[in-house]
Motif scaffolding. Structure first.
Motif, PDB file in Angstrom:
ATOM      1  N   VAL A 152     -14.209  -0.626 -14.524  1.00  0.00           N
ATOM      2  CA  VAL A 152     -14.675  -1.887 -15.294  1.00  0.00           C
ATOM      3  C   VAL A 152     -16.049  -2.455 -14.796  1.00  0.00           C
ATOM      4  O   VAL A 152     -16.696  -2.734 -15.814  1.00  0.00           O
ATOM      5  N   GLY A 153     -16.134  -2.545 -13.469  1.00  0.00           N
ATOM      6  CA  GLY A 153     -17.138  -3.182 -13.278  1.00  0.00           C
ATOM      7  C   GLY A 153     -17.615  -4.366 -13.401  1.00  0.00           C
ATOM      8  O   GLY A 153     -16.730  -5.450 -13.307  1.00  0.00           O
ATOM      9  N   ILE A 154     -18.885  -4.956 -13.972  1.00  0.00           N
ATOM     10  CA  ILE A 154     -19.003  -6.138 -14.291  1.00  0.00           C
ATOM     11  C   ILE A 154     -18.543  -6.606 -15.704  1.00  0.00           C
ATOM     12  O   ILE A 154     -18.525  -7.889 -15.806  1.00  0.00           O
ATOM     13  N   PHE A 155     -17.721  -5.913 -16.444  1.00  0.00           N
ATOM     14  CA  PHE A 155     -17.314  -6.347 -17.600  1.00  0.00           C
ATOM     15  C   PHE A 155     -15.727  -6.759 -17.664  1.00  0.00           C
ATOM     16  O   PHE A 155     -14.888  -6.471 -18.455  1.00  0.00           O
ATOM     17  N   LYS A 156     -15.311  -6.928 -16.151  1.00  0.00           N
ATOM     18  CA  LYS A 156     -14.057  -7.002 -15.681  1.00  0.00           C
ATOM     19  C   LYS A 156     -13.586  -8.579 -16.503  1.00  0.00           C
ATOM     20  O   LYS A 156     -14.316  -9.533 -16.412  1.00  0.00           O
ATOM     21  N   GLY A 157     -12.650  -8.553 -17.258  1.00  0.00           N
ATOM     22  CA  GLY A 157     -12.315  -9.838 -17.753  1.00  0.00           C
ATOM     23  C   GLY A 157     -12.781  -9.757 -19.378  1.00  0.00           C
ATOM     24  O   GLY A 157     -12.012 -10.540 -19.991  1.00  0.00           O
TER      25      GLY A 157
END
Length: 161
Positions: free
Chosen positions: A154-159
Motif C-alpha cells: 500500500v505504501g503512502i496510501f495506507k489508510g
C-alpha cells in the motif's frame, strides 16, 4: 565476423550464464526427505541444460556468420544505431519501480515506472501520462487487493485504500 555479431554473442553469452546459474542454483537445492520418483530439481536441470545447449549452438551459428536480420529489414539493409538514452530511461524506470515498490507502494511505483517508460518511447505529454498511469494503477490495485485478495504494497496510501 559480421557486423552485429559481437552484440549477438554478448546476448547469447548472457543467456548461457543464466542457464548456468539455473543449474548451479538447482544443485544447491536441499531435497525433501520424501522418497519421490520425480525430484523437484528435475525440471530446473532440464531447462538450464537445454538453455545452455541452445546458446552453444547459437554461438556456433553466429561465429560462422549466420547473424540475425532485424524485423522489417531485408538482408543487407543498414541497421540503425541503438538509442541508448531511451534504454537508460527504461532501465531507470525499472530500477525506480524496484526501489519504490516497498517504500512508496504499488500505486506510486507503477505510476512513476509507467511515466518513465512512456517518456522513453517519446511521448511528451507527461501530465496526461501521469494521470492515466495513476488511474490505471489504482484500478489494478483495487482489483487485485479487493477482488482477488492479492496483497500488494500500500505504501503512502495506507489508510486511504
Amino acid at each position: 565476423m559480421k557486423k552485429g555479431a559481437k552484440s549477438e554473442l554478448a546476448f547469447v553469452g548472457s543467456l548461457f550464464l543464466i542457464g548456468a546459474l539455473a543449474v548451479w542454483d538447482t544443485s544447491r537445492t536441499e531435497l525433501p526427505a520424501l522418497n519421490m520418483t520425480v525430484k523437484p530439481t528435475l525440471f530446473p536441470y532440464i531447462i538450464g541444460i537445454f538453455l545452455m545447449c541452445l546458446c552453444a549452438l547459437l554461438a556456433i551459428f553466429i561465429v560462422r556468420g549466420n547473424t540475425a536480420v532485424p524485423e522489417g529489414l531485408e538482408p543487407g539493409d543498414p541497421i540503425e544505431k541503438t538509442d541508448y538514452l531511451s534504454f537508460l530511461y527504461v532501465l531507470g524506470s525499472i530500477v525506480a519501480y524496484l526501489i519504490l515498490i516497498n517504500h512508496g507502494g504499488f500505486i506510486v511505483a507503477t505510476t512513476i515506472s509507467f511515466v518513465g517508460i512512456v517518456f522513453a518511447f517519446g511521448d511528451k505529454r507527461i501530465v496526461r501520462a501521469t494521470i492515466f498511469a495513476f488511474i490505471f494503477s489504482v484500478i489494478v490495485f483495487v482489483s487485485f487487493t479487493h477482488f482477488l485478495h492479492v496483497d500488494l504494497p500500500v505504501g503512502i496510501f495506507k489508510g486511504i485504500l
